[in-house]
Enzyme design. Sequence first.
Site, mmCIF file in Angstrom:
data_model
loop_
_atom_site.group_PDB
_atom_site.id
_atom_site.type_symbol
_atom_site.label_atom_id
_atom_site.label_comp_id
_atom_site.label_asym_id
_atom_site.label_seq_id
_atom_site.Cartn_x
_atom_site.Cartn_y
_atom_site.Cartn_z
ATOM 1 C CB SER A 1 -0.859 -0.003 1.272
ATOM 2 O OG SER A 1 -1.533 1.232 1.403
ATOM 3 C CE1 TYR B 1 -4.087 -2.377 4.978
ATOM 4 C CE2 TYR B 1 -3.604 -0.049 4.637
ATOM 5 C CZ TYR B 1 -3.943 -1.287 4.132
ATOM 6 O OH TYR B 1 -4.145 -1.444 2.785
HETATM 7 P P1 NAD Z 1 -11.560 -5.233 -0.401
HETATM 8 O O1 NAD Z 1 -11.960 -5.030 0.995
HETATM 9 O O2 NAD Z 1 -12.577 -5.307 -1.461
HETATM 10 O O3 NAD Z 1 -10.628 -6.501 -0.560
HETATM 11 C C1 NAD Z 1 -9.938 -7.105 0.507
HETATM 12 C C2 NAD Z 1 -10.151 -8.569 0.373
HETATM 13 O O4 NAD Z 1 -9.505 -9.225 1.454
HETATM 14 C C3 NAD Z 1 -11.635 -8.891 0.426
HETATM 15 O O5 NAD Z 1 -11.983 -9.793 -0.583
HETATM 16 C C4 NAD Z 1 -11.773 -9.510 1.792
HETATM 17 O O6 NAD Z 1 -12.769 -10.473 1.844
HETATM 18 C C5 NAD Z 1 -10.398 -10.125 1.977
HETATM 19 N N1 NAD Z 1 -10.214 -10.356 3.402
HETATM 20 C C6 NAD Z 1 -10.139 -9.431 4.387
HETATM 21 N N2 NAD Z 1 -10.085 -10.044 5.570
HETATM 22 C C7 NAD Z 1 -10.128 -11.377 5.320
HETATM 23 C C8 NAD Z 1 -10.106 -12.533 6.109
HETATM 24 N N3 NAD Z 1 -10.016 -12.489 7.437
HETATM 25 N N4 NAD Z 1 -10.159 -13.747 5.499
HETATM 26 C C9 NAD Z 1 -10.228 -13.839 4.149
HETATM 27 N N5 NAD Z 1 -10.258 -12.786 3.338
HETATM 28 C C10 NAD Z 1 -10.201 -11.574 3.929
HETATM 29 O O7 NAD Z 1 -10.550 -4.047 -0.707
HETATM 30 P P2 NAD Z 1 -9.420 -3.894 -1.825
HETATM 31 O O8 NAD Z 1 -9.197 -2.451 -1.906
HETATM 32 O O9 NAD Z 1 -9.742 -4.644 -3.048
HETATM 33 O O10 NAD Z 1 -8.166 -4.525 -1.091
HETATM 34 C C11 NAD Z 1 -7.318 -5.463 -1.703
HETATM 35 C C12 NAD Z 1 -5.915 -5.301 -1.147
HETATM 36 O O11 NAD Z 1 -5.425 -4.006 -1.549
HETATM 37 C C13 NAD Z 1 -5.844 -5.312 0.379
HETATM 38 O O12 NAD Z 1 -4.668 -6.026 0.768
HETATM 39 C C14 NAD Z 1 -5.698 -3.855 0.749
HETATM 40 O O13 NAD Z 1 -5.026 -3.685 1.961
HETATM 41 C C15 NAD Z 1 -4.883 -3.355 -0.433
HETATM 42 N N6 NAD Z 1 -4.971 -1.904 -0.659
HETATM 43 C C16 NAD Z 1 -6.128 -1.311 -1.007
HETATM 44 C C17 NAD Z 1 -6.165 0.054 -1.232
HETATM 45 C C18 NAD Z 1 -7.412 0.787 -1.643
HETATM 46 O O14 NAD Z 1 -7.371 2.013 -1.715
HETATM 47 N N7 NAD Z 1 -8.500 0.130 -1.935
HETATM 48 C C19 NAD Z 1 -4.989 0.794 -1.089
HETATM 49 C C20 NAD Z 1 -3.810 0.160 -0.743
HETATM 50 C C21 NAD Z 1 -3.801 -1.203 -0.545
#
Ligand code: NAD
Length: 260
Positions: free
Chosen positions: A151, A165
């Site tokens: 991230s 985080y």
């Molecule tokens: P999202 O919440 O849609 O996706 C996160 C995924 O992780 C979901 O499918 C969720 O079910 C899964 N997850 C979370 N906790 C879990 C658990 N205990 N068991 C199984 N699965 C679990 O959001 P996203 O934005 O698509 O996030 C994807 C990745 O990108 C994550 O690692 C997040 O930290 C990272 N990220 C996102 C952003 C953003 O702005 N959206 C920015 C930086 C990093």
Amino acid sequence: MTQTIASIPDLQGKAVLITGASTGIGAALARAFADQGCSVGLHYNSSVEAAEKLGEEIRAAGGKVTLVRADATSASAMAGAVEETAAAFGRLDGLINNAGGMVARLDYADMTEEHYDAVMDLNARSVLLACKAALPHLKRQGGGFIINTTSIAARNGASGGAGLYGSSKAFISNVTRGMAKEFIAHNIRANAVAPGIVLTPFHERYSSEAQMQAALRTIPQGRFGTVEDCIGTYLFLASERLSPYIIGQTIEVNGGQLMP
Ligand code: NAD
């Protein structure tokens, strides 16, 4: 199948596990890798309906997919998800660690050991163990790829209450560098992708409208990212043909919000 992105021949027929693939960036990746002719291990946990719907969509479009359920806060369950995917396809060529989250916004001043465990179990411990479980399978194929999702928060101390985080993601950035050095002996390329602010359920859950508007003003490109903005970077890092000499790197996908 509908090709939204040009075909990348060396991805055809590869088996890839994508964690957290029922929603957000992971769901977009599941579609994109299936579009490239990969067999996709679609990992999910609580979003059963979304995972099943996406699995059906991929199958209806002619893709190969297997659904794997595991709680990402359990490292052993995630190692099990790797084994299940490899067993379903008879091989594993790539692992995309995408499952993750903030758990909750909590200032360092209010930090608890429970919060530390929850954040680190989800974003760090399970990634390490999933990689370890994937290693023998990737070796057996004569090489492969690992792509970790970190991230922008890994580099800038994170937004309010997201510090731990961000630190868990910084840990994974460095794990990626170490694994890259160790695993390249087996022709396994480890890299990471660091999204900036991407519109997914993630921010619906963790960020207020005021926080989003303040953040928007810091993005030179003048807009938030979309899941589609992220896909090409993962495909690029997965393809040995496109990124044969790139290991241990973190590619920032953030509209210029941070240029390290
Ligand atoms: P999202 O919440 O849609 O996706 C996160 C995924 O992780 C979901 O499918 C969720 O079910 C899964 N997850 C979370 N906790 C879990 C658990 N205990 N068991 C199984 N699965 C679990 O959001 P996203 O934005 O698509 O996030 C994807 C990745 O990108 C994550 O690692 C997040 O930290 C990272 N990220 C996102 C952003 C953003 O702005 N959206 C920015 C930086 C990093």
